[in-house]
Design an enzyme around this catalytic site. Sequence first.
Site, PDB file in Angstrom:
ATOM      1  N   HIS A  42     -10.573 -32.251  11.341  1.00 33.79           N
ATOM      2  CA  HIS A  42     -11.339 -33.164  10.075  1.00 33.79           C
ATOM      3  C   HIS A  42     -10.838 -34.020   9.726  1.00 33.79           C
ATOM      4  O   HIS A  42      -9.237 -33.566  10.141  1.00 33.79           O
ATOM      5  CB  HIS A  42     -12.079 -31.774   9.628  1.00 33.79           C
TER       6      HIS A  42
HETATM    7  P1  TYD Z   1     -11.770 -25.992   6.055  1.00 34.16           P
HETATM    8  O1  TYD Z   1     -11.343 -26.814   5.221  1.00 34.16           O
HETATM    9  O2  TYD Z   1     -12.535 -25.789   7.219  1.00 34.16           O
HETATM   10  O3  TYD Z   1     -11.131 -24.922   6.784  1.00 34.16           O
HETATM   11  P2  TYD Z   1      -9.950 -25.372   8.757  1.00 34.16           P
HETATM   12  O4  TYD Z   1      -9.972 -26.804   8.865  1.00 34.16           O
HETATM   13  O5  TYD Z   1      -8.710 -24.600   8.309  1.00 34.16           O
HETATM   14  O6  TYD Z   1     -10.576 -24.453   9.384  1.00 34.16           O
HETATM   15  O7  TYD Z   1     -12.506 -24.976   5.053  1.00 34.16           O
HETATM   16  C1  TYD Z   1     -13.092 -23.415   6.023  1.00 34.16           C
HETATM   17  C2  TYD Z   1     -14.474 -22.855   5.010  1.00 34.16           C
HETATM   18  O8  TYD Z   1     -14.237 -22.499   3.883  1.00 34.16           O
HETATM   19  C3  TYD Z   1     -15.198 -23.624   5.410  1.00 34.16           C
HETATM   20  O9  TYD Z   1     -16.753 -23.186   5.054  1.00 34.16           O
HETATM   21  C4  TYD Z   1     -15.334 -24.236   3.389  1.00 34.16           C
HETATM   22  C5  TYD Z   1     -14.222 -23.102   2.511  1.00 34.16           C
HETATM   23  N1  TYD Z   1     -13.418 -23.649   1.900  1.00 34.16           N
HETATM   24  C6  TYD Z   1     -14.086 -23.382   0.269  1.00 34.16           C
HETATM   25  O10 TYD Z   1     -14.845 -23.275   0.450  1.00 34.16           O
HETATM   26  N2  TYD Z   1     -12.760 -23.827  -0.303  1.00 34.16           N
HETATM   27  C7  TYD Z   1     -12.217 -24.691  -0.337  1.00 34.16           C
HETATM   28  O11 TYD Z   1     -10.774 -24.803  -0.657  1.00 34.16           O
HETATM   29  C8  TYD Z   1     -11.702 -24.738   1.398  1.00 34.16           C
HETATM   30  C9  TYD Z   1     -10.694 -25.573   1.590  1.00 34.16           C
HETATM   31  C10 TYD Z   1     -12.394 -24.138   2.337  1.00 34.16           C
END
Ligand code: TYD
Length: 135
Positions: free
Chosen positions: A51
């Site tokens: 992303h």
């Molecule tokens: P995401 O940012 O997509 O993680 P990655 O890029 O490592 O795969 O986040 C994963 C999940 O966690 C998504 O459902 C959103 C949640 N999340 C939170 O609730 N709070 C946060 O601060 C972050 C970064 C993610």
Amino acid sequence: MKNAYLIEFKSHGSQEDGFLTAIEHNTGLPFDVKRVYTITETKENNIRGFHAHRHLQQLIFAVHGQVDIYCEDITGETFTLTLDSPKYGLYCGPMVWHTLTYHHDAILMVLASDKYEELDYIRSYNEFLERRANL
Ligand code: TYD
């Protein structure tokens, strides 16, 4: 790359005594921190991320183990680097598509400039490429 680059933080200490690395504005932290999160217990070679953020700024640390990071900015410039020391943070600003490949014992710590906001994410690579086409 203007919106993603490595920052080296000064470490105090020695091999015998251990190292202390402080992260604050006067040591190179480029924004006010509103949120801190960690990523742990990832499997070897698991890839996360995929992303870009519209506005969020982040500083990414591997506080233990190793994480390989790919960054691609809105102009198409790319780089990959390995984080394996809390003495180095990767600044990742707005509109940088990034993926992180985790090695099994990695512990990631991320300092973020704002609260979690799903609307700030661009999760579609095609949408990211459309933004590039419209530059
Ligand atoms: P995401 O940012 O997509 O993680 P990655 O890029 O490592 O795969 O986040 C994963 C999940 O966690 C998504 O459902 C959103 C949640 N999340 C939170 O609730 N709070 C946060 O601060 C972050 C970064 C993610």
